[in-house]
Motif scaffolding. Structure first.
Motif, PDB file in Angstrom:
ATOM      1  N   VAL A 126     -63.585  25.041   8.986  1.00 15.58           N
ATOM      2  CA  VAL A 126     -64.300  24.502  10.148  1.00 15.58           C
ATOM      3  C   VAL A 126     -63.914  23.035  10.363  1.00 15.58           C
ATOM      4  O   VAL A 126     -63.644  22.600  11.491  1.00 15.58           O
ATOM      5  N   ALA A 127     -63.881  22.275   9.267  1.00 16.55           N
ATOM      6  CA  ALA A 127     -63.494  20.869   9.368  1.00 16.55           C
ATOM      7  C   ALA A 127     -62.064  20.718   9.866  1.00 16.55           C
ATOM      8  O   ALA A 127     -61.739  19.784  10.611  1.00 16.55           O
ATOM      9  N   MET A 128     -61.189  21.646   9.476  1.00 17.80           N
ATOM     10  CA  MET A 128     -59.806  21.614   9.947  1.00 17.80           C
ATOM     11  C   MET A 128     -59.733  21.782  11.465  1.00 17.80           C
ATOM     12  O   MET A 128     -58.886  21.181  12.134  1.00 17.80           O
ATOM     13  N   LEU A 129     -60.644  22.600  12.022  1.00 16.03           N
ATOM     14  CA  LEU A 129     -60.669  22.775  13.472  1.00 16.03           C
ATOM     15  C   LEU A 129     -60.940  21.452  14.185  1.00 16.03           C
ATOM     16  O   LEU A 129     -60.483  21.250  15.309  1.00 16.03           O
ATOM     17  N   ARG A 130     -61.731  20.585  13.547  1.00 12.31           N
ATOM     18  CA  ARG A 130     -62.012  19.281  14.139  1.00 12.31           C
ATOM     19  C   ARG A 130     -60.941  18.242  13.795  1.00 12.31           C
ATOM     20  O   ARG A 130     -60.701  17.321  14.566  1.00 12.31           O
ATOM     21  N   ALA A 131     -60.313  18.391  12.650  1.00 11.58           N
ATOM     22  CA  ALA A 131     -59.348  17.386  12.196  1.00 11.58           C
ATOM     23  C   ALA A 131     -57.998  17.523  12.881  1.00 11.58           C
ATOM     24  O   ALA A 131     -57.239  16.551  12.984  1.00 11.58           O
ATOM     25  N   LEU A 132     -57.670  18.735  13.346  1.00 16.98           N
ATOM     26  CA  LEU A 132     -56.385  18.986  13.997  1.00 16.98           C
ATOM     27  C   LEU A 132     -56.588  19.172  15.491  1.00 16.98           C
ATOM     28  O   LEU A 132     -57.614  19.680  15.937  1.00 16.98           O
ATOM     29  N   SER A 133     -55.609  18.753  16.245  1.00 17.90           N
ATOM     30  CA  SER A 133     -55.649  18.904  17.693  1.00 17.90           C
ATOM     31  C   SER A 133     -54.493  19.778  18.139  1.00 17.90           C
ATOM     32  O   SER A 133     -53.385  19.679  17.615  1.00 17.90           O
ATOM     33  N   ALA A 159     -57.139  12.815  21.277  1.00 14.20           N
ATOM     34  CA  ALA A 159     -58.297  11.961  21.503  1.00 14.20           C
ATOM     35  C   ALA A 159     -58.658  11.249  20.201  1.00 14.20           C
ATOM     36  O   ALA A 159     -58.481  11.802  19.122  1.00 14.20           O
ATOM     37  N   PRO A 160     -59.166  10.023  20.291  1.00 15.54           N
ATOM     38  CA  PRO A 160     -59.573   9.326  19.066  1.00 15.54           C
ATOM     39  C   PRO A 160     -60.716  10.073  18.386  1.00 15.54           C
ATOM     40  O   PRO A 160     -61.589  10.635  19.048  1.00 15.54           O
ATOM     41  N   SER A 161     -60.683  10.100  17.064  1.00 20.67           N
ATOM     42  CA  SER A 161     -61.703  10.804  16.300  1.00 20.67           C
ATOM     43  C   SER A 161     -62.868   9.881  15.995  1.00 20.67           C
ATOM     44  O   SER A 161     -62.695   8.676  15.829  1.00 20.67           O
ATOM     45  N   ALA A 162     -64.078  10.481  15.887  1.00 21.71           N
ATOM     46  CA  ALA A 162     -65.242   9.705  15.478  1.00 21.71           C
ATOM     47  C   ALA A 162     -65.201   9.401  13.990  1.00 21.71           C
ATOM     48  O   ALA A 162     -65.965   8.567  13.512  1.00 21.71           O
ATOM     49  N   ALA A 163     -64.326  10.078  13.254  1.00 25.12           N
ATOM     50  CA  ALA A 163     -64.214   9.886  11.808  1.00 25.12           C
ATOM     51  C   ALA A 163     -62.943   9.128  11.473  1.00 25.12           C
ATOM     52  O   ALA A 163     -61.899   9.324  12.093  1.00 25.12           O
ATOM     53  N   ARG A 164     -63.048   8.308  10.457  1.00 27.70           N
ATOM     54  CA  ARG A 164     -61.875   7.560   9.982  1.00 27.70           C
ATOM     55  C   ARG A 164     -61.047   8.358   8.990  1.00 27.70           C
ATOM     56  O   ARG A 164     -59.882   8.034   8.746  1.00 27.70           O
ATOM     57  N   ALA A 165     -61.631   9.396   8.375  1.00 28.40           N
ATOM     58  CA  ALA A 165     -60.930  10.155   7.347  1.00 28.40           C
ATOM     59  C   ALA A 165     -61.567  11.527   7.196  1.00 28.40           C
ATOM     60  O   ALA A 165     -62.750  11.714   7.496  1.00 28.40           O
ATOM     61  N   VAL A 166     -60.770  12.484   6.700  1.00 27.36           N
ATOM     62  CA  VAL A 166     -61.234  13.855   6.507  1.00 27.36           C
ATOM     63  C   VAL A 166     -60.717  14.354   5.157  1.00 27.36           C
ATOM     64  O   VAL A 166     -59.545  14.129   4.816  1.00 27.36           O
ATOM     65  N   VAL A 167     -61.578  15.037   4.402  1.00 26.52           N
ATOM     66  CA  VAL A 167     -61.181  15.679   3.152  1.00 26.52           C
ATOM     67  C   VAL A 167     -61.365  17.185   3.319  1.00 26.52           C
ATOM     68  O   VAL A 167     -62.463  17.654   3.649  1.00 26.52           O
ATOM     69  N   LEU A 168     -60.294  17.933   3.098  1.00 27.75           N
ATOM     70  CA  LEU A 168     -60.321  19.386   3.189  1.00 27.75           C
ATOM     71  C   LEU A 168     -60.118  19.945   1.791  1.00 27.75           C
ATOM     72  O   LEU A 168     -59.026  19.830   1.214  1.00 27.75           O
ATOM     73  N   LEU A 169     -61.167  20.532   1.230  1.00 21.64           N
ATOM     74  CA  LEU A 169     -61.131  21.014  -0.144  1.00 21.64           C
ATOM     75  C   LEU A 169     -61.014  22.537  -0.139  1.00 21.64           C
ATOM     76  O   LEU A 169     -61.908  23.231   0.360  1.00 21.64           O
ATOM     77  N   VAL A 183     -52.392  15.291  14.218  1.00 23.58           N
ATOM     78  CA  VAL A 183     -53.383  14.674  13.337  1.00 23.58           C
ATOM     79  C   VAL A 183     -53.613  13.249  13.830  1.00 23.58           C
ATOM     80  O   VAL A 183     -52.649  12.532  14.124  1.00 23.58           O
ATOM     81  N   SER A 184     -54.882  12.841  13.913  1.00 25.56           N
ATOM     82  CA  SER A 184     -55.178  11.499  14.415  1.00 25.56           C
ATOM     83  C   SER A 184     -55.906  10.622  13.412  1.00 25.56           C
ATOM     84  O   SER A 184     -56.218   9.475  13.706  1.00 25.56           O
ATOM     85  N   ARG A 193     -47.187  15.818  15.114  1.00 29.66           N
ATOM     86  CA  ARG A 193     -47.533  14.406  15.312  1.00 29.66           C
ATOM     87  C   ARG A 193     -48.578  14.015  14.281  1.00 29.66           C
ATOM     88  O   ARG A 193     -49.582  14.696  14.114  1.00 29.66           O
ATOM     89  N   GLY A 194     -48.326  12.920  13.557  1.00 33.12           N
ATOM     90  CA  GLY A 194     -49.268  12.436  12.557  1.00 33.12           C
ATOM     91  C   GLY A 194     -49.126  13.092  11.200  1.00 33.12           C
ATOM     92  O   GLY A 194     -50.018  12.957  10.356  1.00 33.12           O
ATOM     93  N   ARG A 195     -48.014  13.784  10.951  1.00 34.94           N
ATOM     94  CA  ARG A 195     -47.848  14.475   9.661  1.00 34.94           C
ATOM     95  C   ARG A 195     -47.907  13.502   8.493  1.00 34.94           C
ATOM     96  O   ARG A 195     -48.375  13.873   7.398  1.00 34.94           O
ATOM     97  N   ASP A 196     -47.499  12.264   8.705  1.00 38.49           N
ATOM     98  CA  ASP A 196     -47.524  11.270   7.626  1.00 38.49           C
ATOM     99  C   ASP A 196     -48.942  10.860   7.245  1.00 38.49           C
ATOM    100  O   ASP A 196     -49.141  10.205   6.212  1.00 38.49           O
ATOM    101  N   LEU A 197     -49.937  11.256   8.039  1.00 35.11           N
ATOM    102  CA  LEU A 197     -51.330  10.941   7.726  1.00 35.11           C
ATOM    103  C   LEU A 197     -51.948  11.941   6.761  1.00 35.11           C
ATOM    104  O   LEU A 197     -53.070  11.745   6.293  1.00 35.11           O
TER     105      LEU A 197
END
Length: 264
Positions: free
Chosen positions: A127-134, A141-151, A167-168, A196-200
């Motif tokens: 579910v978090a991946m759905l929000r973390a990837l565009s 669009a800019p994200s409301a979060a500065r970082a995401v952890v997918l465990l 990835v943003s 785009r953003g793979r280095d993140l």
């Protein structure tokens, strides 16, 4: 409030024309007066458990506020790990919990709204991946979060996002090498679609670890009746259980990642 204490709160989320009140546990670091960064935690198919509470306590001890969100009880759910495995449509509905939680955290006294992150576990990780990837890499669009952890996320949920992803914000993707419930190969296939953003994206794969390697005290066992999106038809069976060396290394990795991503 001591670092190990928790406060029961409610997070409102709109769904189908009505407002659900999601139960949540709010942890704050002890003896800190300045606005602090905050991390929201989203559980797997079995609901909130000792692993999410343990992680929230660690986050508080590191100086972060932590919010463990229960996406199930307000919806009349308890455990969806069986053959009635959550559909991609249900996951998309649950993804709105992330948006609502970040908005709630941003309004809380003592929380720095510019330093928010979220973590997702297994189904919650998908579910978090759905929000973390565009799926629109030309204009993320800019994200409301500065970082995401997918465990050990349910990466198959990202199939609906399309062939070109972006990835943003920094992402830590942490998985067990022996995971046969949300396998490494499935998640690598998703990341191969990031143009785009793979280095993140920082990927950590823990050798010797199965799914839920952070379930300390639970020996690895085979669950024959659980849904499994990595198998034909989404059914059935997977290994599940703790591997303490992987958990210890994950703790080091997630602290380093968050300290870097959420620095002032």
């Amino acid at each position: 409030m001591p670092a190990s204490a928790q406060q029961n709160v409610r997070v409102p989320v709109e769904q189908g024309g009505r407002t659900l009140q999601l139960a949540a546990q709010f942890f704050r670091p002890a003896n800190v007066t300045a606005p602090v960064p905050a991390v929201a935690l989203f559980h797997g198919c079995g609901g909130p458990g000792q692993n999410t509470a343990r992680m929230a306590g660690l986050l508080a001890s590191w100086g972060y506020a932590a919010l463990v969100v229960d996406s199930f009880s307000a919806r009349g759910l308890k455990d969806v790990c069986g053959r009635n495995w959550p559909t991609p449509a249900a996951a998309e509905v649950r993804a709105a919990d992330i948006d609502a939680t970040l908005a709630w955290l941003a309004k809380q006294p003592g929380i720095d709204p510019r330093r928010l992150a979220y973590m997702g576990y297994s189904y919650g990780g998908g579910v978090a991946m759905l929000r973390a990837l565009s799926a629109t890499p030309e204009s993320t669009a800019p994200s409301a979060a500065r970082a995401v952890v997918l465990l050990y996320p349910d990466c198959a949920l990202a199939d609906a996002l399309g062939p070109r992803l972006a990835v943003s914000q920094p992402i830590l993707l942490a998985m067990g090498a022996l995971d046969d419930w949300t396998p490494v190969a499935q998640c690598r296939a998703v990341m191969d679609r990031v143009v785009r953003g793979r280095d993140l994206v920082e990927t950590k794969i823990y050798e010797g670890a199965h799914h839920s390697f952070d379930a300390l005290g639970l020996p690895v066992r085979y669950l024959s009746g659980v849904g499994n999106r990595s198998k034909p038809g989404g059914c059935c069976g997977a290994h599940y259980g703790a591997y303490e060396p992987a958990w210890k290394q994950f703790v080091v990795d997630v602290k380093s990642f968050l300290d870097k991503a959420l620095k002032p």
